[in-house]
Design an enzyme around this catalytic site. Structure first.
Site, PDB file in Angstrom:
ATOM      1  N   GLU A 149      13.089  45.510  39.180  1.00  0.00           N
ATOM      2  CA  GLU A 149      14.461  46.013  38.994  1.00  0.00           C
ATOM      3  C   GLU A 149      14.614  47.195  38.033  1.00  0.00           C
ATOM      4  O   GLU A 149      15.504  47.200  37.181  1.00  0.00           O
ATOM      5  CB  GLU A 149      15.365  44.860  38.544  1.00  0.00           C
ATOM      6  CG  GLU A 149      15.355  43.681  39.504  1.00  0.00           C
ATOM      7  CD  GLU A 149      16.184  42.490  39.048  1.00  0.00           C
ATOM      8  OE1 GLU A 149      16.625  42.479  37.889  1.00  0.00           O
ATOM      9  OE2 GLU A 149      16.392  41.567  39.867  1.00  0.00           O
ATOM     10  N   GLU A 171      12.384  37.333  47.825  1.00  0.00           N
ATOM     11  CA  GLU A 171      13.334  36.359  47.250  1.00  0.00           C
ATOM     12  C   GLU A 171      14.469  36.047  48.228  1.00  0.00           C
ATOM     13  O   GLU A 171      15.641  36.039  47.868  1.00  0.00           O
ATOM     14  CB  GLU A 171      13.913  36.898  45.935  1.00  0.00           C
ATOM     15  CG  GLU A 171      12.849  37.315  44.932  1.00  0.00           C
ATOM     16  CD  GLU A 171      13.401  37.749  43.588  1.00  0.00           C
ATOM     17  OE1 GLU A 171      14.566  37.446  43.286  1.00  0.00           O
ATOM     18  OE2 GLU A 171      12.659  38.400  42.829  1.00  0.00           O
TER      19      GLU A 171
HETATM   20  C1  GLA Z   1      16.121  38.150  40.414  1.00  0.00           C
HETATM   21  C2  GLA Z   1      14.725  37.879  39.877  1.00  0.00           C
HETATM   22  C3  GLA Z   1      14.243  36.498  40.171  1.00  0.00           C
HETATM   23  C4  GLA Z   1      15.323  35.464  40.004  1.00  0.00           C
HETATM   24  C5  GLA Z   1      16.512  35.869  40.833  1.00  0.00           C
HETATM   25  C6  GLA Z   1      17.620  34.848  40.845  1.00  0.00           C
HETATM   26  O1  GLA Z   1      16.155  38.480  41.717  1.00  0.00           O
HETATM   27  O2  GLA Z   1      13.768  38.780  40.334  1.00  0.00           O
HETATM   28  O3  GLA Z   1      13.187  36.190  39.304  1.00  0.00           O
HETATM   29  O4  GLA Z   1      15.638  35.334  38.664  1.00  0.00           O
HETATM   30  O5  GLA Z   1      16.998  37.077  40.311  1.00  0.00           O
HETATM   31  O6  GLA Z   1      17.549  33.874  39.926  1.00  0.00           O
END
Ligand code: GLA
Length: 442
Positions: free
Chosen positions: A245, A356
């Site tokens: 991020e 994710e």
């Molecule tokens: C982000 C992070 C993850 C997790 C998600 C939601 O996407 O990369 O590690 O913490 O948020 O919890």
């Protein structure tokens, strides 16, 4: 076939589990202090009854509204419901395995927390369904950095780490032939503020450490994590999310970089991402793949900034793939936008991983569960077509959680984003993922 997927089975049993975990620590001292292959025993508290439901530990605030224009839930304590949970009594051995189904395309991963993994049935389900696993929180910097040990045994440029949070999870993977995505090394969130301060100070008047010190801390942190994991659990981690991020167009950083809440950016400067990948390449095992991971990757501005960044790092030879987090909604992003991003990322020649995935459904009607199944089916049909046509080298798809009740999205109101319900039965979403005929594509 849609096997009873909407039926809440109220049978089964509460589970009683105790875990004996291995834990280690790593610092900059001698080998023994680094803890390499020197696990010590730490007895975990016995967990029983309702506590064993595996509520996800509070996760970090994701810094921005997630896709689908929802606001990210603040981390809160799991709801203090008084309840007795029942699970299916055993894992259905006839249930198709997602990773078997997709084995010629990509590996299938599930993110899980240590608490959830203490639930034997959840562990069995993971073994049946996944050949890749991600630690929900246990390998993040705030789980590994040990301030007390750093103050007493560390140096200004080298912190001390502990691995009690993730040892048992790595061991689980090693014992069961599951590979792990190492998540995550360098991130603005879930990294303690003191790590960025002179003298590791946690006082309100603390000042940032210099760029030079932070570069050394970053290198040592990456080195210590990789050395420990690769020595103690050789061959388990196959991919590292090196930086998470770092792009947030409009936040004021150079080239669309996140600045306002990134202490990495503020201490080191815009080249912190390149440096992180340089160090990661230096210490990673040769076969480990290095990823840049981010959310909202289908936002055009963001996608362009990510592409510029990863192409630069690719020229330096230090990156192997791009992670698309994919916390998506039921209608947003459009599949067209989503597919377009995978294509663009695919054109770089780098691997693409869906790291994710969850779908933020806020209703639990049968009708909506079926629609969710359709959305999952369309997503996986898209992945399949992209791989078949050679448009993108998608090498893993990971779901961010196992059961709806354990999802990070489920803290601020009920959400039903995953493939299994709280008693571990399949939802239509599961059948959508394996392209079952019972789930309509449109
Ligand atoms: C982000 C992070 C993850 C997790 C998600 C939601 O996407 O990369 O590690 O913490 O948020 O919890």
């Amino acid at each position: 076939m849609l096997r009873d997927s909407l039926r809440w089975l109220r049978r089964g049993s509460a589970l009683l589990l105790a875990g004996v975990m291995l834990c280690g620590a790593a610092g900059c001292g001698d080998k023994d202090k680094e803890g390499n292959a020197q696990p010590t025993q730490e007895v975990q508290p016995t967990i029983s009854g309702a506590d064993v439901t595996g509520e996800a530990a509070p996760t970090q605030e994701a810094a921005e509204p997630i896709q689908d224009a929802q606001t990210t839930p603040e981390p809160t304590e799991p709801a203090k419901e008084v309840r007795t949970d029942f699970y299916i009594s055993s894992i259905d051995e006839e249930l198709p395995s997602m990773y078997e189904y997709w084995k010629d395309y990509f590996s299938i991963g599930i993110a899980i927390t240590k608490g959830e993994l203490l639930n034997e049935l959840k562990g069995e389900l993971i073994i049946q369904q996944a050949n890749s696993m991600t630690c929900g929180n246990e390998m993040k910097p705030d789980a590994l950095l040990d301030r007390t040990a750093t103050m007493s045994e560390g140096t200004e440029t080298c912190p001390v780490l502990k691995f009690g949070s993730c040892d048992a999870m790595l061991q689980f993977c090693m014992d069961n032939g599951i590979k792990m995505r190492g998540h995550t090394l360098v991130w603005h969130s879930q990294t303690p503020d003191w790590f960025f301060m002179e003298g590791y100070s946690n006082k309100p008047d603390a000042v940032f450490a210099t760029r030079e010190v932070m570069l050394e801390r970053m290198e040592n942190y990456i080195r210590l994590v990789m050395e420990y994991v690769n020595t103690t659990y050789p061959g388990v981690v196959y991919a590292w999310d090196v930086v998470n991020e770092a792009i947030a167009p409009g936040d004021g950083g150079e080239d669309g970089m996140r600045m306002s809440d990134s202490f990495w950016y503020q201490t080191i400067g815009p080249d912190f991402v390149e440096k992180a990948f340089e160090y990661a390449r230096k210490y990673a095992d040769a076969e480990q793949k290095l990823f840049y991971n981010d959310f909202n990757t289908y936002d055009t501005q963001k996608r362009i900034a990510i592409l510029n960044l990863v192409n630069k790092i690719k020229e330096q030879g230090n990156i192997d793939g791009i992670g698309m987090q994919s916390h998506i909604g039921m209608s947003s992003p459009s599949l067209l936008d989503y597919e377009e991003t995978i294509r663009k990322f695919g054109e770089t020649g780098l691997e693409v991983q869906i790291t994710e995935l969850d779908i933020s459904l806020d209703s639990d009607t049968e009708e909506d569960f079926l629609k969710e199944g359709t959305r999952y089916k369309r997503l996986f049909t898209t992945f399949k077509n992209l791989v078949d046509s050679g448009a993108a080298n998608i090498t893993n798809v990971t779901f961010w959680g196992l059961t709806d009740d354990g999802s990070w999205l489920n803290k601020d109101g009920k959400r039903y984003p995953l493939l299994f319900n709280r008693v571990l039965e399949t939802k239509p979403a599961f059948w959508g993922v394996i392209l079952d005929d019972g789930i309509p594509l449109f």
